[in-house]
Structure formats: C-alpha cells, structure tokens
Scaffold this motif. Structure first.
Motif, PDB file in Angstrom:
ATOM      1  N   GLY A   1      -4.687  -2.495   0.494  1.00 33.45           N
ATOM      2  CA  GLY A   1      -5.223  -1.154   0.296  1.00 33.45           C
ATOM      3  C   GLY A   1      -5.999  -1.016  -0.994  1.00 33.45           C
TER       4      GLY A   1
ATOM      5  N   GLN B   1       0.860  -1.189   0.000  1.00 33.50           N
ATOM      6  CA  GLN B   1       0.000   0.000   0.000  1.00 33.50           C
ATOM      7  C   GLN B   1       0.890   1.230   0.000  1.00 33.50           C
ATOM      8  OE1 GLN B   1      -2.000  -0.520   3.729  1.00 33.50           O
ATOM      9  NE2 GLN B   1      -0.352   0.389   4.880  1.00 33.50           N
TER      10      GLN B   1
ATOM     11  N   ASN C   1       4.208  -0.801   3.816  1.00 34.66           N
ATOM     12  CA  ASN C   1       4.166   0.527   3.220  1.00 34.66           C
ATOM     13  C   ASN C   1       5.269   0.669   2.185  1.00 34.66           C
ATOM     14  OD1 ASN C   1       2.061   1.741   4.659  1.00 34.66           O
ATOM     15  ND2 ASN C   1       3.397   2.539   6.252  1.00 34.66           N
TER      16      ASN C   1
ATOM     17  N   PHE D   1       1.162   4.908   4.742  1.00 32.11           N
ATOM     18  CA  PHE D   1       0.010   5.343   5.528  1.00 32.11           C
ATOM     19  C   PHE D   1       0.346   5.070   6.978  1.00 32.11           C
ATOM     20  CE2 PHE D   1      -4.180   4.911   7.464  1.00 32.11           C
ATOM     21  CZ  PHE D   1      -4.880   5.957   6.890  1.00 32.11           C
ATOM     22  N   CYS D   2       0.552   6.134   7.735  1.00 37.83           N
ATOM     23  CA  CYS D   2       0.982   6.003   9.128  1.00 37.83           C
ATOM     24  C   CYS D   2       2.254   5.168   9.172  1.00 37.83           C
ATOM     25  CB  CYS D   2      -0.142   5.434  10.000  1.00 37.83           C
ATOM     26  SG  CYS D   2      -1.608   6.477  10.006  1.00 37.83           S
TER      27      CYS D   2
ATOM     28  N   THR E   1      -6.950   8.039  -0.118  1.00 35.48           N
ATOM     29  CA  THR E   1      -5.644   7.445   0.160  1.00 35.48           C
ATOM     30  C   THR E   1      -5.297   6.291  -0.771  1.00 35.48           C
ATOM     31  OG1 THR E   1      -6.638   5.983   1.774  1.00 35.48           O
ATOM     32  CG2 THR E   1      -5.753   8.062   2.594  1.00 35.48           C
TER      33      THR E   1
ATOM     34  N   HIS F   1      -8.307  -2.010   4.672  1.00 33.82           N
ATOM     35  CA  HIS F   1      -7.395  -0.948   5.081  1.00 33.82           C
ATOM     36  C   HIS F   1      -8.089   0.341   5.506  1.00 33.82           C
ATOM     37  CE1 HIS F   1      -3.856   1.410   5.547  1.00 33.82           C
ATOM     38  NE2 HIS F   1      -3.952   2.041   4.397  1.00 33.82           N
ATOM     39  N   ILE F   2      -8.872   0.956   4.633  1.00 37.19           N
ATOM     40  CA  ILE F   2      -9.556   2.206   4.984  1.00 37.19           C
ATOM     41  C   ILE F   2     -10.941   1.829   5.506  1.00 37.19           C
ATOM     42  CG2 ILE F   2     -10.328   4.461   4.169  1.00 37.19           C
ATOM     43  CD1 ILE F   2      -7.249   4.006   4.176  1.00 37.19           C
TER      44      ILE F   2
ATOM     45  N   ASP G   1     -11.688   4.411  -0.652  1.00 35.86           N
ATOM     46  CA  ASP G   1     -10.423   4.934  -0.122  1.00 35.86           C
ATOM     47  C   ASP G   1     -10.546   6.283   0.573  1.00 35.86           C
ATOM     48  OD1 ASP G   1     -10.931   6.396  -2.494  1.00 35.86           O
ATOM     49  OD2 ASP G   1      -8.793   6.773  -2.767  1.00 35.86           O
TER      50      ASP G   1
ATOM     51  N   THR H   1     -10.979   8.772   3.453  1.00 34.67           N
ATOM     52  CA  THR H   1     -10.855   8.768   4.906  1.00 34.67           C
ATOM     53  C   THR H   1     -11.743   9.849   5.508  1.00 34.67           C
ATOM     54  OG1 THR H   1      -9.050  10.356   5.041  1.00 34.67           O
ATOM     55  CG2 THR H   1      -8.449   8.050   4.701  1.00 34.67           C
TER      56      THR H   1
END
Length: 142
Positions: free
Chosen positions: A60, A26, A35, A29-30, A76, A98-99, A67, A69
């Motif tokens: 993701g 993905q 990632n 993200f954070c 995202t 994921h989201i 996607d 948020t």
C-alpha cells in the motif's frame, strides 16, 4: 512456479548493490490480506524498515501519494508510513500498488513514489509498466 524472483516479507535484499526492502502490510482496507489497524500495529512494522534503503516496496501507499480512491475521493494511504519514509528511511524510490486508480508517479523532492498497479479499478491489467533508471552503484554518491 517462479524461480527467478525474491519474495520479501519484512525483509531486505541487495540486487546489483541496491538495497531493497519489502513489506506487505497496509491499513485495514476491505477484507484483504496483510491488513493491520492504523496506529501502533503499523508503526511496529514500519520500524523494521532499515535506514539507507534505496528502494522501498510495500503493498500500500503512504498517504498523499497514489492513494486517492474513486470512492468519495478518499485517501487511503498510511500517515505513519509517510512519516517513516520522510524522516528516517528516505529511499530513492517507494514502489507500491494496491490503490489501482492511484496509478502513476509523484515525488516529495527526495523520494519518488511509484504506484505501479498493473490493473485498473475494474481489474483490467491495462496500466503500462512504469520504468525508472537507477544510477550505477559505483557512481552513486551514497
């Protein structure tokens, strides 16, 4: 330990004649696992997805599908994943999560995108399972 499952990390399997490909990557993200930076790092992973996949499973979403948020309505998803899906792979289904707040189903007319997050934004596992039917492989037009 689960004994009746298949873990797919940039791999393909076949179940009842359906080709399924799974990838955990993905856009950053954070500080989550799997990632990668947007751009070439992710494009390299998406190039591994074979053509003629029936079900694509990723962690993701592609941009524009499940996607969005709740943080400033920011999208995202991955634009390169969407490009790969729409121009080359064209799976019947793209299943991801994921989201959490993007839970639900969308389509572009070719691929059905399923954000199957089981948890809400507050990490409560209250989202219902999303069930979809596949045709029998022997009656498929592919």
């Amino acid at each position: 330990m689960l004994t009746n499952c298949i873990y797919l990390e940039d791999e393909e399997t076949s179940v009842l004649g359906f080709k399924i490909y799974g990838s955990p990557w993905q856009p950053v993200f954070c500080d989550w696992a799997f990632n990668l930076e947007r751009g070439e790092q992710l494009r390299e992973k998406w190039r591994k997805i074979p053509d003629k996949v029936d079900i694509l499973m990723t962690h993701g979403p592609a941009i524009g599908h499940g996607d969005q948020t709740s943080y400033g309505a920011r999208r995202t998803g991955c634009v390169d994943l969407l490009h790969t899906i729409q121009t080359r792979v064209k799976p019947k289904y793209h299943v991801f999560g994921h989201i959490h707040e993007g839970y639900g189903v969308t389509t572009d007319g070719v691929t059905t995108y399923i954000n199957a997050s089981t948890c809400t934004l507050q990490y409560r596992p209250t989202n219902l399972p999303i069930i979809f039917d596949l045709p029998n492989c022997d009656s498929s037009t592919d």
